[in-house]
Design a protein around this motif. Structure first.
Motif, PDB file in Angstrom:
ATOM      1  N   LEU B  68       0.818  -1.474   0.038  1.00  0.00           N
ATOM      2  CA  LEU B  68      -0.039   0.176  -0.034  1.00  0.00           C
ATOM      3  C   LEU B  68       0.920   1.165   0.161  1.00  0.00           C
ATOM      4  O   LEU B  68       1.772   1.377   0.690  1.00  0.00           O
ATOM      5  CB  LEU B  68      -0.984  -0.108   1.121  1.00  0.00           C
ATOM      6  CG  LEU B  68      -2.220   0.658   1.400  1.00  0.00           C
ATOM      7  CD1 LEU B  68      -3.026   0.412   0.141  1.00  0.00           C
ATOM      8  CD2 LEU B  68      -2.849   0.130   2.643  1.00  0.00           C
ATOM      9  N   SER B  70       2.124   4.891   1.061  1.00  0.00           N
ATOM     10  CA  SER B  70       2.212   5.447   2.257  1.00  0.00           C
ATOM     11  C   SER B  70       1.553   6.827   2.436  1.00  0.00           C
ATOM     12  O   SER B  70       0.981   7.453   1.380  1.00  0.00           O
ATOM     13  CB  SER B  70       3.783   5.931   2.840  1.00  0.00           C
ATOM     14  OG  SER B  70       4.302   4.747   2.758  1.00  0.00           O
ATOM     15  N   GLY B  71       0.845   7.201   3.382  1.00  0.00           N
ATOM     16  CA  GLY B  71       0.560   8.431   3.556  1.00  0.00           C
ATOM     17  C   GLY B  71      -0.888   8.354   3.175  1.00  0.00           C
ATOM     18  O   GLY B  71      -1.750   7.461   3.296  1.00  0.00           O
ATOM     19  N   ASP B  72      -1.516   9.622   2.783  1.00  0.00           N
ATOM     20  CA  ASP B  72      -2.996   9.756   2.601  1.00  0.00           C
ATOM     21  C   ASP B  72      -3.369   9.071   1.353  1.00  0.00           C
ATOM     22  O   ASP B  72      -3.449   9.906   0.090  1.00  0.00           O
ATOM     23  CB  ASP B  72      -3.648  11.124   2.774  1.00  0.00           C
ATOM     24  CG  ASP B  72      -4.922  11.238   2.497  1.00  0.00           C
ATOM     25  OD1 ASP B  72      -5.715  10.319   2.450  1.00  0.00           O
ATOM     26  OD2 ASP B  72      -5.399  12.546   2.369  1.00  0.00           O
ATOM     27  N   TYR B  73      -3.296   7.584   1.085  1.00  0.00           N
ATOM     28  CA  TYR B  73      -2.964   7.368  -0.360  1.00  0.00           C
ATOM     29  C   TYR B  73      -4.401   7.493  -1.222  1.00  0.00           C
ATOM     30  O   TYR B  73      -4.321   7.317  -2.209  1.00  0.00           O
ATOM     31  CB  TYR B  73      -2.629   5.777  -0.254  1.00  0.00           C
ATOM     32  CG  TYR B  73      -3.620   5.007   0.540  1.00  0.00           C
ATOM     33  CD1 TYR B  73      -4.654   4.411   0.101  1.00  0.00           C
ATOM     34  CD2 TYR B  73      -3.251   4.685   1.936  1.00  0.00           C
ATOM     35  CE1 TYR B  73      -5.597   3.405   0.976  1.00  0.00           C
ATOM     36  CE2 TYR B  73      -4.139   4.070   2.769  1.00  0.00           C
ATOM     37  CZ  TYR B  73      -5.111   3.221   2.165  1.00  0.00           C
ATOM     38  OH  TYR B  73      -5.752   2.658   3.109  1.00  0.00           O
ATOM     39  N   LEU B  74      -5.419   7.633  -0.606  1.00  0.00           N
ATOM     40  CA  LEU B  74      -6.611   7.945  -1.255  1.00  0.00           C
ATOM     41  C   LEU B  74      -7.095   9.297  -1.730  1.00  0.00           C
ATOM     42  O   LEU B  74      -7.955   9.291  -2.644  1.00  0.00           O
ATOM     43  CB  LEU B  74      -7.867   7.382  -0.122  1.00  0.00           C
ATOM     44  CG  LEU B  74      -7.918   6.065  -0.119  1.00  0.00           C
ATOM     45  CD1 LEU B  74      -9.125   5.935   0.974  1.00  0.00           C
ATOM     46  CD2 LEU B  74      -8.607   5.152  -1.389  1.00  0.00           C
ATOM     47  N   ARG B  75      -6.202  10.081  -1.445  1.00  0.00           N
ATOM     48  CA  ARG B  75      -6.501  11.446  -1.612  1.00  0.00           C
ATOM     49  C   ARG B  75      -6.512  11.724  -3.093  1.00  0.00           C
ATOM     50  O   ARG B  75      -7.441  12.410  -3.610  1.00  0.00           O
ATOM     51  CB  ARG B  75      -5.086  12.632  -0.971  1.00  0.00           C
ATOM     52  CG  ARG B  75      -5.515  13.873  -1.100  1.00  0.00           C
ATOM     53  CD  ARG B  75      -4.372  14.741  -0.257  1.00  0.00           C
ATOM     54  NE  ARG B  75      -3.135  14.490  -0.729  1.00  0.00           N
ATOM     55  CZ  ARG B  75      -2.318  15.011  -1.605  1.00  0.00           C
ATOM     56  NH1 ARG B  75      -2.925  16.326  -2.100  1.00  0.00           N
ATOM     57  NH2 ARG B  75      -1.263  14.614  -1.857  1.00  0.00           N
ATOM     58  N   LYS B  76      -5.708  11.159  -3.905  1.00  0.00           N
ATOM     59  CA  LYS B  76      -5.813  11.623  -5.328  1.00  0.00           C
ATOM     60  C   LYS B  76      -6.620  10.518  -6.124  1.00  0.00           C
ATOM     61  O   LYS B  76      -6.695  10.528  -7.530  1.00  0.00           O
ATOM     62  CB  LYS B  76      -4.416  11.735  -6.036  1.00  0.00           C
ATOM     63  CG  LYS B  76      -3.717  12.924  -5.450  1.00  0.00           C
ATOM     64  CD  LYS B  76      -2.292  12.992  -6.195  1.00  0.00           C
ATOM     65  CE  LYS B  76      -1.439  13.979  -5.697  1.00  0.00           C
ATOM     66  NZ  LYS B  76      -0.100  14.032  -6.129  1.00  0.00           N
ATOM     67  N   VAL B  77      -7.337   9.713  -5.510  1.00  0.00           N
ATOM     68  CA  VAL B  77      -8.084   8.663  -6.222  1.00  0.00           C
ATOM     69  C   VAL B  77      -9.716   9.200  -6.512  1.00  0.00           C
ATOM     70  O   VAL B  77     -10.118   9.666  -5.882  1.00  0.00           O
ATOM     71  CB  VAL B  77      -8.312   7.411  -5.379  1.00  0.00           C
ATOM     72  CG1 VAL B  77      -8.989   6.407  -6.052  1.00  0.00           C
ATOM     73  CG2 VAL B  77      -6.859   6.889  -4.985  1.00  0.00           C
ATOM     74  N   ILE B  94      -3.594   2.671  -5.671  1.00  0.00           N
ATOM     75  CA  ILE B  94      -2.878   2.804  -4.092  1.00  0.00           C
ATOM     76  C   ILE B  94      -1.803   2.016  -4.009  1.00  0.00           C
ATOM     77  O   ILE B  94      -1.321   2.196  -2.811  1.00  0.00           O
ATOM     78  CB  ILE B  94      -4.084   2.601  -3.252  1.00  0.00           C
ATOM     79  CG1 ILE B  94      -4.521   1.088  -3.588  1.00  0.00           C
ATOM     80  CG2 ILE B  94      -5.366   3.523  -3.657  1.00  0.00           C
ATOM     81  CD1 ILE B  94      -5.706   0.704  -2.511  1.00  0.00           C
ATOM     82  N   SER B  95      -1.424   1.498  -4.930  1.00  0.00           N
ATOM     83  CA  SER B  95      -0.218   0.764  -4.641  1.00  0.00           C
ATOM     84  C   SER B  95       0.719   0.750  -5.707  1.00  0.00           C
ATOM     85  O   SER B  95       0.471   0.445  -7.049  1.00  0.00           O
ATOM     86  CB  SER B  95      -0.760  -0.713  -4.409  1.00  0.00           C
ATOM     87  OG  SER B  95       0.677  -1.745  -4.708  1.00  0.00           O
TER      88      SER B  95
END
Lengths: 458, 458
Positions: B68, B70-77, B94-95
């Protein structure tokens, strides 16, 4: 279009020469781990997340690499969680495993899970990679090896003594003479905090005190004041400003200062016992130095604290460290198991040995003998010689095709091969082989019956 | 409440005894890798996903562990991607990294990225863990070590010859005599397919042929028929049913059968060259056997195919395998680099050595000498002896506290320590120490000046 290959940020490839030199260091460390009675264990690269999470503080949790669940990992996730776009709460739903962050927590898990097979005190060493999602920068990597030795199940101060000796044995064997092993005790630090009445500002206090050599008593007092440490506290602490002389002399001053604190007095007694024992036993090449400013991992350690500094003149952070911790396995339900451990900083030791030119030539174990290939018939005879050399432990090879002599010699040069063997038509007939010395020059002809003589030369 | 510790599914802890025995195997393998001119490299545990994905087929892609971000991985999704709940398409968002699945693709990446530093032919070995999200089952793990040796940049058949010798050298050194090295060639398989006109059913064909010993010609023909292989194809293939005699005799029959196929004829010629060379050079303890049913990784290999079977009577799958591949580095843009490699199955070799009792006693290098602790004064003298022993490479230790004699002896027994040293008050006065032989019984007293004599006994 072919894909342009790249390596993951913060990770490294190790070339043959680098692997050989790293192995040289690790082999020396392992050798002494073993002679000191430590036994190897290995734990998996990834652990269940709940084994690791919450063990290294908030920052640590963030730096742990999480592994995505396999298969259709979103299937059971509530839509609500997804639409919130909250990475943190989603992580727990889609990831159950994580890469180990250090070797200490997995070791604690190991001890608790295998407590019935283990004879305590258990002395274990472990040399494996760990992973941290740190921002990569010079000298900081996302994958690196830790080399740890720990003893659990003994609160004897003999362990402290032995671990100092272990550092001394390893660095002496690595020819890295003159390292300084700094020694402190958490109880002394607690005692100072108690006596001066500044428990909350202990770290500010020690950070300032550490600058004594550079900025003098006045500078240190000034910095302490700026950090909000009271004048009376600084006044009370003033004996620390004139900690001079031998380790035992310093411990005397410290003992005076901490007379009122039971814990502090205990700490001074422990340090005195350790220092006296080590003076009686002697160290081979390391210096041992009481350092009351040493506070690494303050919350973690409960007794001795160690740190190793490279020899003077080498600018490098600590190349090793460790200490005593009283309740490592408690988090997993096994109480009252005291532990103590040290670790070696492989990457930094590597850099120091490189800087000082301390890697022995033998550390880089590349090819010793290359046979030139003059064609199928010659090659078969050469292979027989190569086989004989290999059976005697010599790293030998035959160039795989009858390429031009120049090309084969260039290959030998690139690999720094010290001896090139020539078996051409003439030698085939004479049942002999010619050995060219690539370092000193010149060549010698041996009969095939005299391979032993060539072996002696090697 | 303390947390109940657990280990991640499909992974293993290795105890000291297991680590020592695994290291014994790996050290033997490494020794021969080196004498055969192979050099170690190491690559990172995780790679950028695009380095790995698409290299192992669809099934492989699924079995790769993804890390996964790191950090706020969903932000740009995109919210859209999230609401679709499509795990596959979210994974790419996300990976970006994944754990290596084998050592071959990372090696190809390494060669391409470091091509300017490498002298070809490049012989590298690599012993590192790999990870696969397989369903855990007996003998199949999610983390396991691969031990690979590959040569890239040489299409010489001498490599095939040397790799067979390497297998022979390693297994002989491990005292695992009588392994069978099976040899085939992809070109022979292609030739058979061509000659009998059943290219599509080549795997069914070889699987059936492999049962010849068990079910006879009739059984094999029947199974082939059931799989849809035509009668005329079976008729044409019939010489394969009577492949008997020496390797060279079998190759003669095969040569006849494949006369019409240029590729098949080339394959037979290659095998003949290899077999003849190895008969001339001789093997130490392994058997070499042409096996036209051997087809592992059919799509991957382009020339020789190897597989090693444990000695007769040991029921275990293959303990090693490999082959030649013509374009490993092409995926990363470096064309026309032929490669060949073999690998050792560490876990299975371990099980075989265990089953046959072939681990030498010295493989398990635990403590050799334990000093009993009779109190602080005695302990200090004991430590001096322990130090002297350790400096001579002996694995020695002092029990860390003056616990009851019984407890200390029990510890010595649990650790299988062969010698226990006693330094009590009496010995302290006499400047001597008593050595108790824990295996043969009896004890000997030595003067402190005669430590050398005790060392000789060790």
């Amino acid at each position: 279009m072919a894909q342009k290959p790249s390596i993951a940020k913060g990770t490294r490839d190790f070339s043959p020469s680098e692997v050989n030199k790293r192995n040289y260091i690790m082999d020396v460390i392992k050798k002494h781990f073993k002679t000191f009675g430590f036994q190897p264990i290995e734990t998996p690269s990834f652990e269940n997340s709940d084994t690791l999470m919450g063990k290294y503080g908030e920052e640590g949790d963030r730096l742990i690499f999480k592994i995505l669940n396999s298969g259709d990992y979103l299937r059971k996730v509530d839509e609500e969680v997804l639409t919130k776009k909250d990475s943190n709460s989603l992580t727990f739903k889609i990831s159950e495993k994580a890469l180990r962050y250090d070797l200490t927590v997995p070791f604690a898990r190991y001890v608790v899970m295998h407590q019935n097979e283990i004879s305590f005190p258990f002395k274990r060493y472990q040399i494996q990679p760990v992973w941290r999602a740190d921002r990569p920068q010079k000298g900081r990597f996302r994958e690196f090896f830790q080399c740890d030795a720990d003893v659990v199940g003994s609160d004897s101060l003999l362990q402290e003594i032995e671990l100092v000796q272990l550092y001394d044995a390893v660095f002496t064997d690595l020819k890295l003479e003159g390292v300084t092993i700094k020694l402190n005790n958490r109880k002394v630090l607690a005692g100072i905090a108690e006596v001066i009445g500044e428990s909350d500002r202990l770290i500010d206090f020690t950070v300032a005190l550490d600058k004594l050599d550079k900025i003098g008593i006045e500078g240190v007092s000034k910095e302490m004041g700026e950090k909000g440490i009271s004048e009376s506290a600084i006044e009370k602490a003033s004996p620390l400003f004139s900690l001079k002389g031998t380790n035992l002399e310093q411990l005397n001053i410290l003992g005076e200062l901490l007379r009122e604190s039971d814990l502090g007095t205990k700490g001074v007694e422990e340090l005195t016992f350790i220092i006296e024992a080590l003076e009686s036993l002697g160290l081979q090449s390391a210096n041992l130095k009481i350092d009351v400013t040493l506070a690494r991992g303050l919350n973690y350690y409960t007794g001795a604290i160690f740190e190793v500094a490279a020899p003077e003149g080498v600018s490098m952070g600590s190349i090793g460290g460790g200490g005593r911790y009283d309740d490592l396995t408690g988090i997993f339900g096994l109480k009252d198991v005291s532990g103590i451990g040290i670790s070696f900083g492989l990457d930094r030791i590597y850099l120091v040995l490189e800087e000082l030119g301390l890697f022995p030539e033998t550390a880089d174990s590349s090819l010793q003998v290359l046979c030139v290939n003059f064609g199928d018939k010659e090659a078969m005879v050469s292979l027989k010689l190569v086989n004989q050399l290999r059976k005697n432990g010599i790293r030998a090879d035959l160039y795989p095709s009858s390429a031009k002599m120049q090309k084969q010699m260039k290959y030998a040069n690139n690999l720094n091969v010290p001896y090139v063997v020539l078996i051409g038509e003439k030698e085939l007939e004479a049942h002999s082989f010619v050995v060219r010395d690539m370092i000193k020059g010149g060549q010698t002809e041996y009969s095939f019956n005299d391979v032993d003589q060539f072996l002696k030369q090697l």
